[in-house]
Write a protein that holds these residues in place. Structure first.
Motif, mmCIF file in Angstrom:
data_model
loop_
_atom_site.group_PDB
_atom_site.id
_atom_site.type_symbol
_atom_site.label_atom_id
_atom_site.label_comp_id
_atom_site.label_asym_id
_atom_site.label_seq_id
_atom_site.Cartn_x
_atom_site.Cartn_y
_atom_site.Cartn_z
ATOM 1 N N MET A 127 0.768 -1.184 -0.028
ATOM 2 C CA MET A 127 -0.030 0.081 -0.267
ATOM 3 C C MET A 127 0.801 1.296 0.026
ATOM 4 S SD MET A 127 -2.988 1.032 2.731
ATOM 5 C CE MET A 127 -1.973 1.309 3.933
ATOM 6 N N SER A 128 0.505 2.217 -0.912
ATOM 7 C CA SER A 128 1.326 3.533 -0.934
ATOM 8 C C SER A 128 1.422 4.338 0.155
ATOM 9 C CB SER A 128 0.924 4.363 -2.097
ATOM 10 O OG SER A 128 1.063 3.496 -3.307
ATOM 11 N N ALA A 129 2.575 4.967 0.632
ATOM 12 C CA ALA A 129 2.337 5.960 1.895
ATOM 13 C C ALA A 129 2.051 7.252 1.345
ATOM 14 C CB ALA A 129 3.640 5.836 2.620
ATOM 15 N N VAL A 130 0.795 7.896 1.792
ATOM 16 C CA VAL A 130 0.483 9.347 1.408
ATOM 17 C C VAL A 130 0.996 10.142 2.365
ATOM 18 C CG1 VAL A 130 -1.538 10.677 0.702
ATOM 19 C CG2 VAL A 130 -1.638 8.142 0.189
ATOM 20 N N ILE A 131 1.885 11.167 1.646
ATOM 21 C CA ILE A 131 2.630 12.152 2.471
ATOM 22 C C ILE A 131 1.742 13.517 2.190
ATOM 23 C CG2 ILE A 131 4.700 13.398 2.931
ATOM 24 C CD1 ILE A 131 6.219 11.072 1.661
ATOM 25 N N PRO A 132 1.286 14.260 3.329
ATOM 26 C CA PRO A 132 0.422 15.334 3.085
ATOM 27 C C PRO A 132 1.364 16.477 2.286
ATOM 28 C CG PRO A 132 0.238 14.721 5.397
ATOM 29 C CD PRO A 132 1.718 13.702 4.826
ATOM 30 N N TYR A 133 0.619 17.284 1.628
ATOM 31 C CA TYR A 133 1.549 18.416 1.052
ATOM 32 C C TYR A 133 1.915 19.426 1.945
ATOM 33 C CZ TYR A 133 2.449 22.811 -1.526
ATOM 34 O OH TYR A 133 2.996 23.878 -1.895
ATOM 35 N N GLN A 134 3.168 19.765 1.898
ATOM 36 C CA GLN A 134 3.761 20.839 2.532
ATOM 37 C C GLN A 134 4.897 21.410 1.622
ATOM 38 O OE1 GLN A 134 3.976 21.170 5.983
ATOM 39 N NE2 GLN A 134 5.102 22.780 5.632
ATOM 40 N N PRO A 135 4.468 23.102 1.566
ATOM 41 C CA PRO A 135 5.209 23.860 0.814
ATOM 42 C C PRO A 135 6.577 23.801 1.225
ATOM 43 C CG PRO A 135 3.852 24.815 2.272
ATOM 44 C CD PRO A 135 3.254 23.638 2.540
ATOM 45 N N LEU A 136 7.581 24.145 0.113
ATOM 46 C CA LEU A 136 8.756 24.129 0.756
ATOM 47 C C LEU A 136 9.144 25.507 0.659
ATOM 48 C CD1 LEU A 136 10.247 22.266 -2.709
ATOM 49 C CD2 LEU A 136 10.310 21.305 -0.410
ATOM 50 N N PRO A 137 10.016 26.007 1.811
ATOM 51 C CA PRO A 137 10.466 27.219 2.020
ATOM 52 C C PRO A 137 11.397 27.915 1.021
ATOM 53 C CG PRO A 137 11.928 25.578 3.245
ATOM 54 C CD PRO A 137 10.862 24.891 2.497
ATOM 55 N N ILE A 138 11.075 29.121 1.030
ATOM 56 C CA ILE A 138 11.756 29.859 -0.171
ATOM 57 C C ILE A 138 13.372 30.101 0.498
ATOM 58 C CG2 ILE A 138 11.986 31.793 -1.526
ATOM 59 C CD1 ILE A 138 9.775 29.986 -2.237
ATOM 60 N N ASP A 139 13.376 30.432 1.691
ATOM 61 C CA ASP A 139 14.776 30.744 2.149
ATOM 62 C C ASP A 139 15.123 29.447 2.962
ATOM 63 O OD1 ASP A 139 16.964 31.572 3.768
ATOM 64 O OD2 ASP A 139 15.891 32.932 4.966
ATOM 65 N N GLN A 140 16.071 28.729 2.431
ATOM 66 C CA GLN A 140 16.785 27.764 3.071
ATOM 67 C C GLN A 140 17.834 27.776 4.224
ATOM 68 O OE1 GLN A 140 17.563 26.330 -1.318
ATOM 69 N NE2 GLN A 140 17.322 24.287 -0.431
ATOM 70 N N SER A 141 18.023 29.015 4.094
ATOM 71 C CA SER A 141 19.039 29.021 5.388
ATOM 72 C C SER A 141 18.612 29.058 6.731
ATOM 73 C CB SER A 141 19.604 30.295 5.003
ATOM 74 O OG SER A 141 18.830 31.500 5.122
ATOM 75 N N ASP A 142 17.379 29.549 6.851
ATOM 76 C CA ASP A 142 16.669 29.657 8.252
ATOM 77 C C ASP A 142 15.345 28.690 8.356
ATOM 78 O OD1 ASP A 142 16.395 30.412 10.762
ATOM 79 O OD2 ASP A 142 15.340 32.415 10.315
ATOM 80 N N VAL A 143 15.593 27.584 8.629
ATOM 81 C CA VAL A 143 14.514 26.496 8.641
ATOM 82 C C VAL A 143 14.391 25.875 9.739
ATOM 83 C CG1 VAL A 143 13.398 24.384 7.389
ATOM 84 C CG2 VAL A 143 14.417 26.395 5.830
ATOM 85 N N ARG A 144 13.408 25.637 10.519
ATOM 86 C CA ARG A 144 13.268 24.881 11.489
ATOM 87 C C ARG A 144 12.039 24.050 11.365
ATOM 88 N NH1 ARG A 144 14.946 24.417 16.671
ATOM 89 N NH2 ARG A 144 13.534 23.683 18.276
ATOM 90 N N TYR A 145 12.423 22.473 11.663
ATOM 91 C CA TYR A 145 11.448 21.588 11.732
ATOM 92 C C TYR A 145 10.865 21.390 12.684
ATOM 93 C CZ TYR A 145 13.587 20.270 7.139
ATOM 94 O OH TYR A 145 14.139 20.371 5.913
ATOM 95 N N ALA A 146 9.576 21.024 13.182
ATOM 96 C CA ALA A 146 8.824 20.913 14.352
ATOM 97 C C ALA A 146 9.050 19.506 14.887
ATOM 98 C CB ALA A 146 7.339 21.209 13.945
ATOM 99 N N HIS A 147 9.069 19.036 15.908
ATOM 100 C CA HIS A 147 9.261 17.900 16.849
ATOM 101 C C HIS A 147 8.015 17.211 16.470
ATOM 102 C CE1 HIS A 147 12.960 19.310 18.238
ATOM 103 N NE2 HIS A 147 13.368 18.127 18.320
ATOM 104 N N GLY A 148 7.928 15.723 16.379
ATOM 105 C CA GLY A 148 6.656 14.979 16.462
ATOM 106 C C GLY A 148 6.246 14.361 17.518
ATOM 107 N N PRO A 149 5.366 13.814 17.746
ATOM 108 C CA PRO A 149 4.640 13.527 19.026
ATOM 109 C C PRO A 149 5.471 12.188 19.622
ATOM 110 C CG PRO A 149 3.410 12.156 17.244
ATOM 111 C CD PRO A 149 4.462 13.445 16.539
ATOM 112 N N ASP A 150 6.471 11.657 18.921
ATOM 113 C CA ASP A 150 7.455 10.582 19.527
ATOM 114 C C ASP A 150 8.615 11.284 20.024
ATOM 115 O OD1 ASP A 150 6.062 8.246 19.259
ATOM 116 O OD2 ASP A 150 6.606 8.322 17.190
ATOM 117 N N SER A 151 8.762 12.665 20.012
ATOM 118 C CA SER A 151 9.722 13.456 20.690
ATOM 119 C C SER A 151 9.557 14.282 21.873
ATOM 120 C CB SER A 151 10.566 14.375 19.673
ATOM 121 O OG SER A 151 11.028 13.494 18.475
ATOM 122 N N VAL A 152 8.402 13.679 22.416
ATOM 123 C CA VAL A 152 7.985 14.460 23.552
ATOM 124 C C VAL A 152 7.326 13.512 24.646
ATOM 125 C CG1 VAL A 152 7.213 16.642 22.645
ATOM 126 C CG2 VAL A 152 5.445 14.790 22.810
#
Length: 284
Positions: free
Chosen positions: A1-26
């Protein structure tokens, strides 16, 4: 079964990007916290004169009657700190509790220091070297402190090693030179280009018989010197990944945005561990 990944827009400025932690990191309600025990090691024969701290994190599901898997993390406290980017102990607790990975004891090892020296840090000497000293240090000095207290499997397929920046190439080197002990590897933004004599792996990987390794790599579009002709962190990670691909290794590369920061790798740790510990025969 295919994994469906939600759409996420790409940032224009690649130098200052921060990823949000998921539920398994808390810390999650209903998940019992493991026990973390701190140690100080002053008696190194491999790195004489150094002093360091290390921590052993034992998930609540640990049963001495059933030998646990082992995961070693470089830059110990950075990777264990529950308020930091990686949060290794919290991640192990969550994944073990849900059965996503086997019961795994985490060993978080700080780099050595020379007390009272003008330049006390021994990190780059330990992590960037292309030799088996660091693996020997773990196997003869640190891990015996763990196995003397806890039941750890001898199966090298259940031993892993993780690090970022210089700790990433250190993890890869330990497994490359000692696949009889370490076979699962996580390398975040690895500083292959900083190794004395240069990055040996693009030439070595296809030239040597395949080793029984499973490797998870993370690289960043805006890592150090990302658009420079020499000592380019991004390019060297891509070259290692390409060599692993061409040599038929079981590996995964995740390429993200942002600078030389532990943020993206830390966010990925739960998925990296799940991928490393997926059952044999599962789709890579």
């Amino acid at each position: 079964m295919s994994a469906v990944i939600p759409y996420q827009p790409l940032p224009i400025d690649q130098s200052d990007v921060r990823y949000a932690h998921g539920p398994d990191s808390v810390a999650r309600p209903g998940v019992p916290a493991g026990e973390t025990i701190g140690f100080t090691w002053r008696d190194s024969a491999v790195y004489p004169g150094t002093v360091r701290k290390f921590w052993v994190h034992v998930p609540a599901g640990y049963d001495p009657a059933e030998p646990a898997s082992l995961m070693v993390f470089q830059d110990g406290w950075w990777y264990l700190d529950p308020e930091g980017e990686v949060r290794g102990g919290i991640v192990l607790d969550n994944l073990v509790h849900r059965g996503d990975i086997p019961v795994t004891v985490g060993v978080f090892v700080d780099p050595g220091l020379f007390p009272d020296a003008e330049h006390p840090k021994n990190r780059n000497n330990e992590y960037d070297a292309f030799d088996d000293r660091y693996a020997e240090f773990l196997l003869t000095e640190i891990i015996p402190q763990v196995t003397a207290r806890f039941s750890i499997t001898d199966d090298p397929d259940r031993w892993g090693i993780c690090g970022g920046s210089s700790g990433g190439n250190c993890a890869f080197t330990a497994a490359w030179l000692r696949p009889d002990r370490f076979r699962k590897v996580i390398g975040y933004l690895s500083s292959f280009t900083q190794m004395p004599g240069g990055n040996p792996y693009p030439a070595l990987i296809p030239a040597e018989p395949p080793k029984p390794l499973r490797v998870f790599l993370q690289a960043g579009h805006r890592d150090l010197r990302w658009n420079a002709p020499e000592r380019n962190w991004l390019a060297n990670n891509l070259r290692v990944a390409a060599a692993l691909a061409e040599a038929g290794y079981d590996f995964r590369l995740v390429l993200g945005d942002g600078p030389h920061s532990p943020n993206h790798g830390g966010v990925l740790l739960p998925d990296a561990l799940r991928w490393l510990w997926r059952p044999d025969g599962a789709a890579p």
